[in-house]
Design a protein around this motif. Structure first.
Motif, PDB file in Angstrom:
ATOM      1  N   VAL A   1       0.829  -1.207   0.000  1.00 28.32           N
ATOM      2  CA  VAL A   1       0.000   0.000   0.000  1.00 28.32           C
ATOM      3  C   VAL A   1       0.864   1.257   0.000  1.00 28.32           C
ATOM      4  O   VAL A   1       0.492   2.281  -0.573  1.00 28.32           O
ATOM      5  CB  VAL A   1      -0.950  -0.010   1.219  1.00 28.32           C
ATOM      6  N   PHE A   2       2.033   1.187   0.622  1.00 28.70           N
ATOM      7  CA  PHE A   2       2.916   2.346   0.731  1.00 28.70           C
ATOM      8  C   PHE A   2       3.755   2.567  -0.526  1.00 28.70           C
ATOM      9  O   PHE A   2       4.340   3.639  -0.689  1.00 28.70           O
ATOM     10  CB  PHE A   2       3.856   2.183   1.935  1.00 28.70           C
ATOM     11  N   LEU A   3       3.844   1.568  -1.384  1.00 33.62           N
ATOM     12  CA  LEU A   3       4.715   1.649  -2.550  1.00 33.62           C
ATOM     13  C   LEU A   3       4.425   2.874  -3.410  1.00 33.62           C
ATOM     14  O   LEU A   3       5.334   3.659  -3.731  1.00 33.62           O
ATOM     15  CB  LEU A   3       4.566   0.365  -3.382  1.00 33.62           C
ATOM     16  N   LEU A   4       3.175   3.063  -3.777  1.00 33.65           N
ATOM     17  CA  LEU A   4       2.812   4.168  -4.657  1.00 33.65           C
ATOM     18  C   LEU A   4       2.989   5.535  -3.996  1.00 33.65           C
ATOM     19  O   LEU A   4       3.582   6.444  -4.587  1.00 33.65           O
ATOM     20  CB  LEU A   4       1.380   3.983  -5.163  1.00 33.65           C
ATOM     21  N   PRO A   5       2.503   5.738  -2.748  1.00 33.75           N
ATOM     22  CA  PRO A   5       2.709   7.050  -2.110  1.00 33.75           C
ATOM     23  C   PRO A   5       4.179   7.417  -1.935  1.00 33.75           C
ATOM     24  O   PRO A   5       4.547   8.585  -2.109  1.00 33.75           O
ATOM     25  CB  PRO A   5       2.010   6.890  -0.752  1.00 33.75           C
ATOM     26  N   ILE A   6       5.016   6.451  -1.604  1.00 38.14           N
ATOM     27  CA  ILE A   6       6.435   6.758  -1.423  1.00 38.14           C
ATOM     28  C   ILE A   6       7.074   7.151  -2.747  1.00 38.14           C
ATOM     29  O   ILE A   6       7.814   8.146  -2.828  1.00 38.14           O
ATOM     30  CB  ILE A   6       7.171   5.550  -0.806  1.00 38.14           C
ATOM     31  N   SER A   7       6.796   6.395  -3.801  1.00 38.08           N
ATOM     32  CA  SER A   7       7.384   6.711  -5.104  1.00 38.08           C
ATOM     33  C   SER A   7       6.901   8.059  -5.621  1.00 38.08           C
ATOM     34  O   SER A   7       7.668   8.824  -6.213  1.00 38.08           O
ATOM     35  CB  SER A   7       7.056   5.605  -6.103  1.00 38.08           C
ATOM     36  N   GLN A   8       5.625   8.386  -5.380  1.00 39.63           N
ATOM     37  CA  GLN A   8       5.094   9.680  -5.817  1.00 39.63           C
ATOM     38  C   GLN A   8       5.636  10.831  -4.977  1.00 39.63           C
ATOM     39  O   GLN A   8       5.877  11.932  -5.492  1.00 39.63           O
ATOM     40  CB  GLN A   8       3.568   9.653  -5.747  1.00 39.63           C
ATOM     41  N   SER A   9       5.840  10.592  -3.689  1.00 45.02           N
ATOM     42  CA  SER A   9       6.316  11.646  -2.799  1.00 45.02           C
ATOM     43  C   SER A   9       7.717  12.119  -3.167  1.00 45.02           C
ATOM     44  O   SER A   9       8.008  13.322  -3.150  1.00 45.02           O
ATOM     45  CB  SER A   9       6.292  11.142  -1.355  1.00 45.02           C
ATOM     46  N   PHE A  10       8.590  11.183  -3.519  1.00 42.89           N
ATOM     47  CA  PHE A  10       9.976  11.534  -3.828  1.00 42.89           C
ATOM     48  C   PHE A  10      10.246  11.601  -5.324  1.00 42.89           C
ATOM     49  O   PHE A  10      11.339  12.008  -5.718  1.00 42.89           O
ATOM     50  CB  PHE A  10      10.921  10.521  -3.184  1.00 42.89           C
ATOM     51  N   GLY A  11       9.295  11.181  -6.145  1.00 41.85           N
ATOM     52  CA  GLY A  11       9.524  11.146  -7.579  1.00 41.85           C
ATOM     53  C   GLY A  11      10.469  10.046  -8.009  1.00 41.85           C
ATOM     54  O   GLY A  11      11.116  10.151  -9.055  1.00 41.85           O
ATOM     55  N   TRP A  12      10.554   8.977  -7.209  1.00 34.54           N
ATOM     56  CA  TRP A  12      11.452   7.878  -7.521  1.00 34.54           C
ATOM     57  C   TRP A  12      10.767   6.896  -8.461  1.00 34.54           C
ATOM     58  O   TRP A  12       9.541   6.752  -8.468  1.00 34.54           O
ATOM     59  CB  TRP A  12      11.877   7.148  -6.251  1.00 34.54           C
ATOM     60  N   ASP A  13      11.575   6.197  -9.217  1.00 31.52           N
ATOM     61  CA  ASP A  13      11.059   5.125 -10.058  1.00 31.52           C
ATOM     62  C   ASP A  13      10.561   3.982  -9.163  1.00 31.52           C
ATOM     63  O   ASP A  13      11.178   3.669  -8.141  1.00 31.52           O
ATOM     64  CB  ASP A  13      12.156   4.607 -10.985  1.00 31.52           C
ATOM     65  N   ARG A  14       9.451   3.374  -9.561  1.00 32.14           N
ATOM     66  CA  ARG A  14       8.861   2.324  -8.730  1.00 32.14           C
ATOM     67  C   ARG A  14       9.787   1.127  -8.590  1.00 32.14           C
ATOM     68  O   ARG A  14       9.785   0.440  -7.563  1.00 32.14           O
ATOM     69  CB  ARG A  14       7.517   1.885  -9.313  1.00 32.14           C
ATOM     70  N   ALA A  15      10.593   0.863  -9.604  1.00 31.48           N
ATOM     71  CA  ALA A  15      11.549  -0.250  -9.518  1.00 31.48           C
ATOM     72  C   ALA A  15      12.567  -0.015  -8.405  1.00 31.48           C
ATOM     73  O   ALA A  15      13.020  -0.960  -7.747  1.00 31.48           O
ATOM     74  CB  ALA A  15      12.260  -0.434 -10.855  1.00 31.48           C
ATOM     75  N   ASP A  16      12.932   1.253  -8.182  1.00 33.89           N
ATOM     76  CA  ASP A  16      13.859   1.560  -7.092  1.00 33.89           C
ATOM     77  C   ASP A  16      13.193   1.382  -5.737  1.00 33.89           C
ATOM     78  O   ASP A  16      13.794   0.848  -4.793  1.00 33.89           O
ATOM     79  CB  ASP A  16      14.372   2.995  -7.230  1.00 33.89           C
ATOM     80  N   VAL A  17      11.939   1.807  -5.627  1.00 35.27           N
ATOM     81  CA  VAL A  17      11.235   1.716  -4.341  1.00 35.27           C
ATOM     82  C   VAL A  17      10.948   0.272  -3.975  1.00 35.27           C
ATOM     83  O   VAL A  17      11.025  -0.111  -2.798  1.00 35.27           O
ATOM     84  CB  VAL A  17       9.928   2.543  -4.395  1.00 35.27           C
ATOM     85  N   ILE A  18      10.640  -0.560  -4.975  1.00 34.14           N
ATOM     86  CA  ILE A  18      10.326  -1.956  -4.678  1.00 34.14           C
ATOM     87  C   ILE A  18      11.547  -2.696  -4.152  1.00 34.14           C
ATOM     88  O   ILE A  18      11.417  -3.770  -3.535  1.00 34.14           O
ATOM     89  CB  ILE A  18       9.766  -2.661  -5.935  1.00 34.14           C
ATOM     90  N   SER A  19      12.731  -2.118  -4.337  1.00 35.00           N
ATOM     91  CA  SER A  19      13.934  -2.737  -3.784  1.00 35.00           C
ATOM     92  C   SER A  19      13.876  -2.789  -2.264  1.00 35.00           C
ATOM     93  O   SER A  19      14.517  -3.649  -1.644  1.00 35.00           O
ATOM     94  CB  SER A  19      15.185  -1.973  -4.229  1.00 35.00           C
ATOM     95  N   ILE A  20      13.112  -1.895  -1.651  1.00 28.82           N
ATOM     96  CA  ILE A  20      12.941  -1.918  -0.196  1.00 28.82           C
ATOM     97  C   ILE A  20      12.293  -3.228   0.231  1.00 28.82           C
ATOM     98  O   ILE A  20      12.716  -3.883   1.191  1.00 28.82           O
ATOM     99  CB  ILE A  20      12.076  -0.717   0.260  1.00 28.82           C
ATOM    100  N   TYR A  21      11.253  -3.618  -0.489  1.00 24.28           N
ATOM    101  CA  TYR A  21      10.558  -4.875  -0.205  1.00 24.28           C
ATOM    102  C   TYR A  21      11.491  -6.072  -0.415  1.00 24.28           C
ATOM    103  O   TYR A  21      11.473  -7.032   0.357  1.00 24.28           O
ATOM    104  CB  TYR A  21       9.334  -4.971  -1.119  1.00 24.28           C
ATOM    105  N   SER A  22      12.327  -5.986  -1.447  1.00 25.38           N
ATOM    106  CA  SER A  22      13.270  -7.067  -1.718  1.00 25.38           C
ATOM    107  C   SER A  22      14.299  -7.194  -0.602  1.00 25.38           C
ATOM    108  O   SER A  22      14.642  -8.311  -0.184  1.00 25.38           O
ATOM    109  CB  SER A  22      13.977  -6.817  -3.054  1.00 25.38           C
ATOM    110  N   VAL A  23      14.784  -6.057  -0.110  1.00 24.54           N
ATOM    111  CA  VAL A  23      15.750  -6.088   0.985  1.00 24.54           C
ATOM    112  C   VAL A  23      15.119  -6.695   2.233  1.00 24.54           C
ATOM    113  O   VAL A  23      15.750  -7.479   2.956  1.00 24.54           O
ATOM    114  CB  VAL A  23      16.284  -4.668   1.272  1.00 24.54           C
TER     115      VAL A  23
END
Length: 333
Positions: free
Chosen positions: A24-46
């Motif tokens: 649920v947090f994936l989209l708000p975080i990526s939109q908040s910082f303007g990061w690519d979603r592939a970069d943000v999903i790395s958090i889940y992978s870690v």
């Protein structure tokens, strides 16, 4: 025994629910910082990698320090991680907090300590007890995904993480007050039976690694995790991109928590009727059908416009059902 089972169930609800809430947090975080979603999903992978690598460490810590320390460490890590994430401004900070610390924290209150503790109380009935604990994954997803979305809409994703962090730390006090000596000692008849049944020569890690069955099981878990969880982590964002309101998307995926319980019952029943191999193959086939349903729902949306959200929700629920049945066999096999 039932109080220990209830405790393990509650901790699993908390751990898995908080872990899977990242969808649920994936989209708000990526939109908040303007990061690519592939970069943000790395958090889940870690987080997933940290949880897997932490399992042997948690098991050893449980043997040396006991359940009180292990479970308390898990809540401290989760609380501190979420509070830190609420003030993070760089990707590596989120990878460290939501990835490394959350992954380790979930491992500390997850299946490794739960299986050890429940084994001292249930003995030969441990598979039944663990099936109940595994169903906590569904309960956690069902409860915390919609709750996460509501908190995000009202106070932003940083505020939602503050609530989670404070809540985890507040649970620390009642956890420490529980009768852990009694819990850790186990049922006397189970402990005596386990000691009597202990073989003279059992499996060791090195011995298991020389057996082909070990690597077959390892490959099954490894490639299955890639195939399934690479998709499930992005389902909510996927539905939002397709036109679903965020709360409806979170609720649709949270529905997988309901059907997970029924998926476990179904796979357990099939195991006794058609055998384990066929029941697992059935679950794999059903998971493939679920992915096809999810893709079909998006195609309907793209060709017919945005007036078919209900159809997309239905396809998402179908994917949730298929995935939950699959996860049930994945964990119980």
């Amino acid at each position: 025994a039932l109080s220990v089972l209830a405790l393990c169930f509650a901790l699993s609800v908390l751990g898995r629910g908080l872990g899977e809430s990242f969808t649920v947090f994936l989209l708000p975080i990526s939109q908040s910082f303007g990061w690519d979603r592939a970069d943000v999903i790395s958090i889940y992978s870690v987080a997933a990698l940290a949880g897997g690598l932490a399992a042997p460490v948690v098991g050893r810590l449980f043997d040396h320090a006991g359940p009180r320390i292990v479970y308390a460490l898990g809540l401290v890590l989760l609380g501190g991680a979420f509070l830190t994430a609420a003030h993070a401004g760089r990707l590596w900070q989120l990878q460290l907090s939501l990835g490394l610390c959350v992954g380790f924290g979930i491992a500390c209150i997850g299946n490794v300590p739960n299986s050890i503790l429940l084994g001292r109380w249930f003995g030969r009935r441990l598979p039944t007890a663990m099936a109940v604990v595994y169903s906590a994954t569904g309960a956690g997803v069902l409860i915390l995904l919609p709750v996460s979305q509501v908190l995000i809409e009202r106070m932003g994703w940083q505020g939602a993480y503050r609530v989670f962090g404070i809540g985890a730390l507040l649970l620390l006090a009642p956890l420490l007050l529980l009768p852990w000596k009694r819990f850790a000692s186990g049922a006397a008849h189970v402990v005596r039976s386990a000691a009597a049944d202990l073989p003279d020569e059992g499996w060791t890690l090195l011995g298991a690694m020389r057996h082909h069955a070990f690597w077959a099981l390892f490959s099954t878990f490894f490639f299955t995790a890639i195939g399934m969880f690479a998709i499930s982590a992005q389902v909510v964002a996927y539905l939002v991109d397709a036109g679903c309101p965020p709360l409806r998307a979170a609720t649709a995926w949270g529905f997988s928590g309901v059907v997970l319980v029924f998926g476990m019952l179904l796979v357990t029943w099939l195991d006794g009727i058609i055998g384990r191999r066929r029941s697992v193959l059935f679950s794999y086939a059903l998971s493939i059908i679920g992915i096809v349903l999810l893709c079909a729902g998006t195609l309907v949306m793209s060709f017919r416009g945005g007036g078919h959200l209900e159809k997309l929700n239905l396809h998402a629920v179908g994917y949730a059902l298929a995935t939950s049945v699959f996860i049930a066999s994945y964990t119980l096999s």
